[in-house]
Enzyme design. Structure first.
Site, PDB file in Angstrom:
ATOM      1  N   GLN A   1      -4.816  -2.183   9.598  1.00 52.05           N
ATOM      2  CA  GLN A   1      -4.573  -3.476   8.963  1.00 52.05           C
ATOM      3  C   GLN A   1      -5.154  -4.590   9.845  1.00 52.05           C
ATOM      4  OE1 GLN A   1      -3.149  -3.916   5.883  1.00 52.05           O
ATOM      5  NE2 GLN A   1      -3.698  -6.080   6.109  1.00 52.05           N
TER       6      GLN A   1
ATOM      7  N   LYS B   1       0.842  -1.199   0.000  1.00 50.69           N
ATOM      8  CA  LYS B   1       0.000   0.000   0.000  1.00 50.69           C
ATOM      9  C   LYS B   1       0.872   1.241   0.000  1.00 50.69           C
ATOM     10  CE  LYS B   1      -3.712  -2.384   2.335  1.00 50.69           C
ATOM     11  NZ  LYS B   1      -4.163  -2.830   3.654  1.00 50.69           N
TER      12      LYS B   1
ATOM     13  N   ASP C   1     -12.164   2.724   3.502  1.00 50.29           N
ATOM     14  CA  ASP C   1     -12.552   1.398   2.986  1.00 50.29           C
ATOM     15  C   ASP C   1     -14.058   1.193   2.917  1.00 50.29           C
ATOM     16  OD1 ASP C   1     -13.100   0.808   5.597  1.00 50.29           O
ATOM     17  OD2 ASP C   1     -11.450  -0.607   5.858  1.00 50.29           O
TER      18      ASP C   1
END
Lengths: 360, 360
Positions: free
Chosen positions: B164, B120, B187
């Site tokens: 994460q 990422k 997200d």
């Protein structure tokens, strides 16, 4: 039982000539939206030309036989549920000294809205829910409505808050609805609550009344849902979409049929369970129904009927006359999902109160 | 083109003998969850006995013919999108002096998580997004994670925050995820955002990466969605469910197929568009696909392959070898949806920044 109910639904005139051959002109009689009524589906839709049921070439040979479907009696089921709620509230009062409270805010002088509010109040009283009502003038400010919501948000004796829709056009509906705190937003339409309904590992605080009523009817009539094919016709935020999410939560395989769907008839005919919420009188014909399917008709469509004193009769999205000969069970209109909606409002208010008072 | 890609997917060994006749034992190699990877679908699922593709009696005669499907090249599309994002960020920097910022919080020493975070970071740097990283020890407290989230919430140069997953077992994942403010929750998995995605008159703040990547591939390959039959196989919160909501927003007629669905093959065969996200290698056979359908395969399943230096190869939920002979277009695995996921993370971070800086 089915025949008797069928006659009851269509009235005396309808019992003699079914729903065929009658085509009525569109009138200006408006059916208004209520936040807690399936009529919401049809905001400002006029009474329509009556879509006739029986004079179509698509009607299947099976339709000539007698009605065979079990009538899913929403009126009786709702009464039973109201009885259960009343018993629970009575026990609650006895053991804890508290009762649930529901506040309704009505703005303006719409007759239909006033009727809905009056009916909710009556229903509350019948089960022991304390009802609070604020009636504001049509020209009051948004600020004034928000002030009342804030008071109800802070009042521990109020467990549910409903704002009767539609609001006057000078008000921002979303602002007002968002002001109701989520613990008291018993109609379950807030995006946060809908998100929880969609997500597999979350629980919604409240399930919207009408789709909850549909599923409750399936449960109480012992209709299995898990693993069944279901079609929901209509994708409104208040019925179709949450009904889809509920069926999915119960492990049905769900297809959503809507205005852009090609060949909705063939798709619907694959379903073991059909829920319709489109506001189109008699749109779903007998030929759309798989033999033995269960049909839940949320539509309540007024169609002109000069033989009635009020000038119209109410029919569903499903041509009951045809579908009741093919389906294994079906809800009538009126007397199907309609009465369940207000019972589910009472149920959600009770849930809110039990949560607020830690009585779950 | 399709054949070449097919060979590329299965490697040299696979190109010579396809994916048939190889059955491998389950091993203990674990595939771990990442919040921004389709691998999330398969939390803690071991590498599996390889579900062979071609030696089944159900394989259709059409399969004998050559592959005809257009390969939907996710790698190339993602590269194109990253180029567009880089150009936009470069202009943004020039005109306003600001760039988007993405913060990633990593807890513990899991190698797979570290790899995802590193990827990422690299992807951010490649397009001009400033990346922030906090790496905390496995035994740190929930409070410590919350403190860092709070700092990033307050930092105006951070537009997106990712935690994460998985988090160590002593932490409450929901508490931590809920702490990210919705404007930075790129997200898009918060219930409020999912609710907005489900509701017809609302707009989500962010569309979850992987389903957004699926729809973006359909758009960029000119696949019409409106009025088409679509089947989504799998109903996870992070792929299947939001993919269903997205297809519905674009006026497809969608059926959700899941583990309780009876006859998933026949239902899937009715679809013009199939999106699979189940984490079952080669589950969807050629016989499940309607000739000419478009297939988007989200599954990335490791299956043992001793001929590879790493001991396994990645295959999709769809038996590519068979389906590519029936479908009109199909995504390969790897190289299909996978690369799109990270491109959509970059896209959402850019959206968040434009919103924060009023550059929309």
């Amino acid at each position: 039982m089915a025949s008797a109910s069928s006659a009851a639904i269509f009235g005396t005139a309808a019992a003699s000539d079914g729903c065929s051959r009658r085509v009525f002109a569109t009138t200006n009689v408006q059916v208004r939206a209520s936040r807690t009524s399936p009529a919401f589906l049809r905001t400002s839709r006029a009474i329509k030309t009556y879509a006739s049921c029986s004079n179509s070439s698509v009607v299947n040979a099976a339709l000539i036989t007698e009605a065979s479907a079990k009538v899913i009696d929403g009126k009786a089921t709702a009464k039973e549920i109201r009885g259960e709620i009343a018993a629970e509230i009575s026990k609650m009062k006895e053991s804890s000294g508290v009762v649930p409270g529901l506040a309704v805010i009505l703005v303006g002088e719409r007759k239909d809205s006033a009727t809905y509010v009056r009916n909710k109040k009556k229903a509350c009283e019948s089960v022991g829910i304390k009802s609070y009502e604020v009636h504001l003038a049509e020209d009051c400010s948004e600020q004034e409505v928000l002030k009342h919501i804030s008071v109800f948000n802070d009042d521990p004796t109020v467990n549910g808050i409903l704002v009767q829709l539609p609001l006057p056009s000078h008000m921002n509906e979303q602002n007002i609805l968002n002001a109701v705190c989520i613990e008291k937003d018993v109609d379950g339409f807030s995006p946060l609550n809908i998100g929880r309904l969609a997500m597999r590992d979350r629980e919604p605080l409240f399930v919207p009344f009408t789709p909850k009523g549909c599923i409750e009817l399936l449960h109480r009539y012992g209709v299995p849902i898990k693993g069944k094919r279901a079609v929901v016709i209509g994708r409104s935020n208040i019925v179709g979409m949450p009904a889809t999410l509920l069926l999915q939560r119960e492990d049905a395989t769900v297809t959503v049929v809507h205005s852009r769907t090609k060949n909705p008839e063939a798709i619907t005919r694959e379903a073991d369970i059909v829920i319709t919420a489109v506001g189109q009188p008699n749109m779903v014909r007998g030929s759309w129904i798989k033999p033995g399917a269960v049909v839940i008709d949320v539509g309540i469509n007024p169609v002109e009927d000069t033989s009635c004193s009020r000038g119209y009769q109410l029919v569903g999205d499903v041509c009951y006359e045809e579908a009741s000969k093919i389906a294994s069970a079906i809800t009538p209109v009126p007397g199907g999902v309609g009465p369940m909606t207000i019972a589910m409002l009472l149920s959600n208010t009770l849930t809110a109160a039990k949560r607020a008072y830690n009585l779950e």
